[in-house]
Design a protein around this motif. Structure first.
Motif, PDB file in Angstrom:
ATOM      1  N   HIS A  98       6.856   3.652   9.745  1.00 37.98           N
ATOM      2  CA  HIS A  98       7.057   2.385   9.186  1.00 37.98           C
ATOM      3  C   HIS A  98       6.349   1.650  10.325  1.00 37.98           C
ATOM      4  O   HIS A  98       6.881   0.273  10.705  1.00 37.98           O
ATOM      5  CB  HIS A  98       8.276   1.978   8.609  1.00 37.98           C
ATOM      6  N   SER A  99       5.482   1.944  11.128  1.00 36.44           N
ATOM      7  CA  SER A  99       4.923   1.181  12.465  1.00 36.44           C
ATOM      8  C   SER A  99       3.491   0.772  11.874  1.00 36.44           C
ATOM      9  O   SER A  99       2.959   1.685  11.651  1.00 36.44           O
ATOM     10  CB  SER A  99       5.344   1.846  13.705  1.00 36.44           C
ATOM     11  N   SER A 100       3.137  -0.344  12.428  1.00 38.53           N
ATOM     12  CA  SER A 100       1.685  -0.526  12.171  1.00 38.53           C
ATOM     13  C   SER A 100       1.099  -1.131  13.349  1.00 38.53           C
ATOM     14  O   SER A 100       1.709  -1.586  14.517  1.00 38.53           O
ATOM     15  CB  SER A 100       1.554  -1.507  11.092  1.00 38.53           C
TER      16      SER A 100
ATOM     17  N   GLY B 134       5.970   0.533   4.078  1.00 40.27           N
ATOM     18  CA  GLY B 134       6.575  -0.860   4.461  1.00 40.27           C
ATOM     19  C   GLY B 134       5.760  -2.144   4.519  1.00 40.27           C
ATOM     20  O   GLY B 134       6.223  -3.106   5.241  1.00 40.27           O
ATOM     21  N   LYS B 135       4.532  -2.048   4.126  1.00 45.32           N
ATOM     22  CA  LYS B 135       3.620  -3.080   4.166  1.00 45.32           C
ATOM     23  C   LYS B 135       3.869  -4.640   3.614  1.00 45.32           C
ATOM     24  O   LYS B 135       4.035  -5.505   4.132  1.00 45.32           O
ATOM     25  CB  LYS B 135       2.147  -2.661   3.586  1.00 45.32           C
TER      26      LYS B 135
ATOM     27  N   ASN C 274       3.966  -3.540  15.390  1.00 45.56           N
ATOM     28  CA  ASN C 274       4.591  -4.307  14.511  1.00 45.56           C
ATOM     29  C   ASN C 274       4.711  -5.959  15.236  1.00 45.56           C
ATOM     30  O   ASN C 274       3.795  -6.364  15.591  1.00 45.56           O
ATOM     31  CB  ASN C 274       6.140  -3.817  14.601  1.00 45.56           C
TER      32      ASN C 274
ATOM     33  N   PHE D  13      -2.433  -6.353   4.683  1.00 48.82           N
ATOM     34  CA  PHE D  13      -1.650  -5.509   5.250  1.00 48.82           C
ATOM     35  C   PHE D  13      -1.680  -4.165   4.509  1.00 48.82           C
ATOM     36  O   PHE D  13      -1.793  -4.106   3.189  1.00 48.82           O
ATOM     37  CB  PHE D  13      -0.148  -6.053   4.696  1.00 48.82           C
TER      38      PHE D  13
ATOM     39  N   SER E  55      -3.061  -5.926   9.510  1.00 52.45           N
ATOM     40  CA  SER E  55      -1.805  -4.849   9.953  1.00 52.45           C
ATOM     41  C   SER E  55      -2.209  -3.567   9.136  1.00 52.45           C
ATOM     42  O   SER E  55      -2.340  -3.674   8.113  1.00 52.45           O
ATOM     43  CB  SER E  55      -0.441  -5.375   9.534  1.00 52.45           C
TER      44      SER E  55
ATOM     45  N   GLN F 214       7.103  -5.681   5.592  1.00 54.71           N
ATOM     46  CA  GLN F 214       6.393  -6.439   7.069  1.00 54.71           C
ATOM     47  C   GLN F 214       6.077  -7.931   6.452  1.00 54.71           C
ATOM     48  O   GLN F 214       6.056  -8.933   7.355  1.00 54.71           O
ATOM     49  CB  GLN F 214       5.402  -5.453   7.450  1.00 54.71           C
TER      50      GLN F 214
ATOM     51  N   LYS G  46       8.799 -10.236   5.682  1.00 56.77           N
ATOM     52  CA  LYS G  46       9.462 -10.258   7.024  1.00 56.77           C
ATOM     53  C   LYS G  46       8.638 -11.498   8.147  1.00 56.77           C
ATOM     54  O   LYS G  46       9.306 -12.218   8.495  1.00 56.77           O
ATOM     55  CB  LYS G  46       9.649  -9.244   7.753  1.00 56.77           C
ATOM     56  N   MET G  47       7.451 -11.375   7.930  1.00 60.66           N
ATOM     57  CA  MET G  47       6.786 -12.379   8.577  1.00 60.66           C
ATOM     58  C   MET G  47       6.827 -13.725   8.272  1.00 60.66           C
ATOM     59  O   MET G  47       7.117 -14.580   8.750  1.00 60.66           O
ATOM     60  CB  MET G  47       4.940 -11.919   8.813  1.00 60.66           C
TER      61      MET G  47
END
Length: 310
Positions: A274-276, A47-48, A291, A40, A235, A51, A54-55
Motif C-alpha cells: 500500500h505504498s506508492s 489503496g489508490k 506516500n 493515482f 502517484s 490515498q 486522504k490528500m
C-alpha cells in the motif's frame, strides 16, 4: 566538433511577466499547488482511492485561501459508478454535496451541465462579493455622490439593501473545484476521443474558474495520452511489470530524471504494501515522495564508487 558563437543583440533570458496570475492555494506548502491534473494508479486493493481521499481531506482541514487571505470552500465533484457502494466508502470522509455533486456514470450532456453550473456559481459568488464591497464603501463614505457610477449602479440594482438582506449564493466566499474520476474503466469517459471531458482536463486552469482533476485508474495507459502528458501530479503503486509503469510515466519526468534513477525511486517507494511513488510537479521541478509523509531523493554517488574504487 561543435563551435559556438554568440549572436549580437540576442539573448536567452526569460521575458519578465507582469501581473502573474495567483491562484488560491492550500496554506500547507507540502500540498499540491492549484490547479493540477493528478493520476493515482494502482491495481485493485492497493489503496489508490484511499490515498486520493486522504490528500483531499488533508487539504480540506488545512484550508484553501485566496491571495488576499480569504478562506474559500473546497468543492468536490465525484464521478464514480461505485460512489454509493459500501465497499468504496473512503470518499465519505470528504465534504461532498452528496445530493448534487455526484455522477454515478459519465454522461457528456450531464457533465457539460455541471460545468456550466460551476461557472454560474463562481459568477454568483463574484457578484455577491462585489456587492458587499460596494456596500462597505457606501456605509463609510460621507458623500455617496462621490462613489463610482458602476458601484452606485450595483447597489441600485438591489435597492441599496444590506448584504445580509439579499439572497446569498451557494458559496458566498468563493470556492475551488476538484473533480474525482474514479473507477471509470470501460465507461464513456475516455472512449470518445477528444471529448468535452478531455478538453476540460487539458484546459483545466482556464475552465470554470480553474479545475483540479484526480483520476484513479488501475492501468495508467487506460488514460488517453494527451491527458497523461498534461498530468503534473502522479502517484503509482507497485506492479509486477514495473518497466511498463516506468515507460508510461517517463515522458512526464524525462526532463528531470533518468530512467535508471526513476526506477530506483520507484523500487524504494513501493517496496512496502500500500505504498506508492509520488511525483509532484505542480510547482515545477518534481518533488518525489514515498506516500505523502516521506520526501525521497537520490544521493549523489562519489567519484570513487563511480570508478569502481573502494
Amino acid at each position: 566538433m561543435i563551435e559556438e558563437k554568440s549572436i549580437p543583440n540576442w539573448d536567452n533570458k526569460p521575458v519578465p511577466i507582469k501581473d502573474k496570475v495567483k491562484y488560491p492555494q492550500c496554506h500547507d506548502l507540502n500540498a499540491p499547488k492549484n490547479f493540477y491534473v493528478s493520476i493515482f494508479c494502482g491495481s485493485r486493493g492497493t489503496g489508490k482511492s484511499f490515498q486520493l481521499s486522504k490528500m483531499l481531506k488533508s487539504v480540506e482541514e488545512k484550508g484553501t485561501y485566496t491571495p488576499e487571505g480569504q478562506k474559500i470552500h473546497n468543492r468536490i465533484l465525484l464521478i464514480s459508478p461505485t460512489a454509493f457502494s459500501p465497499s468504496n466508502n473512503c470518499f465519505r470522509c470528504l465534504n461532498i454535496d452528496w445530493e448534487n455533486d455526484i455522477m454515478e456514470d459519465y454522461d457528456e450532456d450531464e457533465f457539460k451541465g455541471k460545468i456550466q453550473e460551476i461557472k454560474q456559481d463562481h459568477e454568483d459568488a463574484k457578484e455577491y462579493r462585489n456587492y458587499c464591497r460596494c456596500y462597505k464603501i457606501f456605509e463609510k463614505i460621507e458623500d455617496p455622490n462621490k462613489m463610482r457610477m458602476e458601484d452606485m449602479m450595483t447597489l441600485y440594482a438591489k435597492d441599496f439593501q444590506n448584504p445580509d438582506e439579499i439572497d446569498k449564493p451557494k458559496y458566498p466566499d468563493g470556492f475551488i473545484t476538484t473533480i474525482i474520476l474514479d473507477d471509470l474503466l470501460g465507461s464513456k469517459a475516455f472512449k470518445l476521443g477528444r471529448n468535452y471531458l478531455t478538453n476540460c482536463i487539458i484546459r483545466n486552469r482556464h475552465t470554470a474558474g480553474g479545475l483540479n482533476f484526480c483520476i484513479a485508474v488501475q492501468a495508467i495507459n487506460s488514460v488517453p495520452k494527451n491527458v497523461r502528458l498534461n498530468a503534473n501530479f502522479i502517484s503509482v503503486f507497485k506492479f509486477a511489470n514495473k518497466q511498463s509503469v516506468i515507460n508510461d510515466i517517463m515522458p512526464n519526468l524525462s526532463a528531470w530524471v533518468s530512467e535508471e534513477n526513476l526506477t530506483e525511486l520507484y523500487d524504494y517507494a513501493t517496496q512496502e504494501p500500500h505504498s506508492s511513488l509520488i511525483a509532484d510537479m505542480t510547482n515545477g521541478t518534481p518533488i518525489f515522495k514515498k506516500n505523502f509523509d516521506k520526501l525521497i531523493t537520490l544521493k549523489k554517488k562519489s567519484l570513487d564508487k563511480i570508478d569502481g574504487v573502494e
